[in-house]
Design an enzyme around this catalytic site. Sequence first.
Site, PDB file in Angstrom:
ATOM      1  N   GLU A  45       0.835  -1.205   0.000  1.00 21.45           N
ATOM      2  CA  GLU A  45       0.000   0.000   0.000  1.00 21.45           C
ATOM      3  C   GLU A  45       0.870   1.256   0.000  1.00 21.45           C
ATOM      4  O   GLU A  45       0.607   2.207  -0.750  1.00 21.45           O
ATOM      5  CB  GLU A  45      -0.907  -0.013   1.234  1.00 21.45           C
ATOM      6  N   ASP A  49       0.750   3.823  -3.275  1.00 18.94           N
ATOM      7  CA  ASP A  49       0.341   5.222  -3.139  1.00 18.94           C
ATOM      8  C   ASP A  49       1.297   6.128  -3.907  1.00 18.94           C
ATOM      9  O   ASP A  49       0.876   7.074  -4.582  1.00 18.94           O
ATOM     10  CB  ASP A  49       0.310   5.593  -1.657  1.00 18.94           C
ATOM     11  N   ASP A 118      -7.059   1.238   0.407  1.00 18.36           N
ATOM     12  CA  ASP A 118      -5.714   0.731   0.723  1.00 18.36           C
ATOM     13  C   ASP A 118      -5.352  -0.451  -0.171  1.00 18.36           C
ATOM     14  O   ASP A 118      -4.223  -0.550  -0.677  1.00 18.36           O
ATOM     15  CB  ASP A 118      -5.643   0.294   2.187  1.00 18.36           C
ATOM     16  N   GLU A 121      -4.419   0.532  -3.733  1.00 14.33           N
ATOM     17  CA  GLU A 121      -3.037   1.013  -3.814  1.00 14.33           C
ATOM     18  C   GLU A 121      -2.056  -0.158  -3.770  1.00 14.33           C
ATOM     19  O   GLU A 121      -1.045  -0.166  -4.491  1.00 14.33           O
ATOM     20  CB  GLU A 121      -2.760   1.986  -2.667  1.00 14.33           C
TER      21      GLU A 121
END
Length: 228
Positions: A45, A49, A118, A121
């Site tokens: 995650e 991102d 989450d 990502e």
Amino acid sequence: MTLSAELSAFAGRLGHDFARPELLRRALTHSSISSLSRPDNQRLEFLGDRVLGLVMADALLRADRAAAEGLLAPRFNALVRKETCADIASQIGLGQVLKLGRSEQMSGGRRKAALLGDAMEAVIAAVYLDAGLDAARQVILRLWGSRIDTVEADARDPKTSLQEWAQGRGEPPPVYTETARTGPDHAPVFTIEARLAGGQTAVAEAGSKRAAEQAAARALLDKVTGHE
């Protein structure tokens, strides 16, 4: 080890054929079910991102070569925030293949925007690690699609926009109050009232406090700016 039929179908919706299937499995493993032999998706995650941010920043610069940073930043924020990632995740059925512990399953984890965002990502990071930045870019641009071209120039999350509206008129920030909570514990519905110092209010419901606050802020902003 090959992917199960369920995960293969998901990979098809995602638009990527994994050479290393274990990356996708890890991206879909929530901390509530992780173990020493089954790591969770939190590190992925973190990486995803950043990959999403890079791809989206580049796409926005290419889409509008004349836009100033002051216009690009809110567009960027609207496209990479958790709510948008969760919406994309829902569209490709990520919640159906997310690996959760029993407690998270019982509390409606497959529908929670935070968990879906989450995991989306993490899946982006899995694609990046599996096949590189170009592959991740292709997946992101396909899934986000027309959102990149149609995102509003003044796109901000509703709570931020409402706060800026109030501060621009010398008022304190709006206040958000939970007025009710209904439904079973595993699928609650929150009712939130947003109130400005001038007395204007709006109420909204959603499956999480954050989503209900955002919805109430949007309704109140529409009301005070005359876009009901």
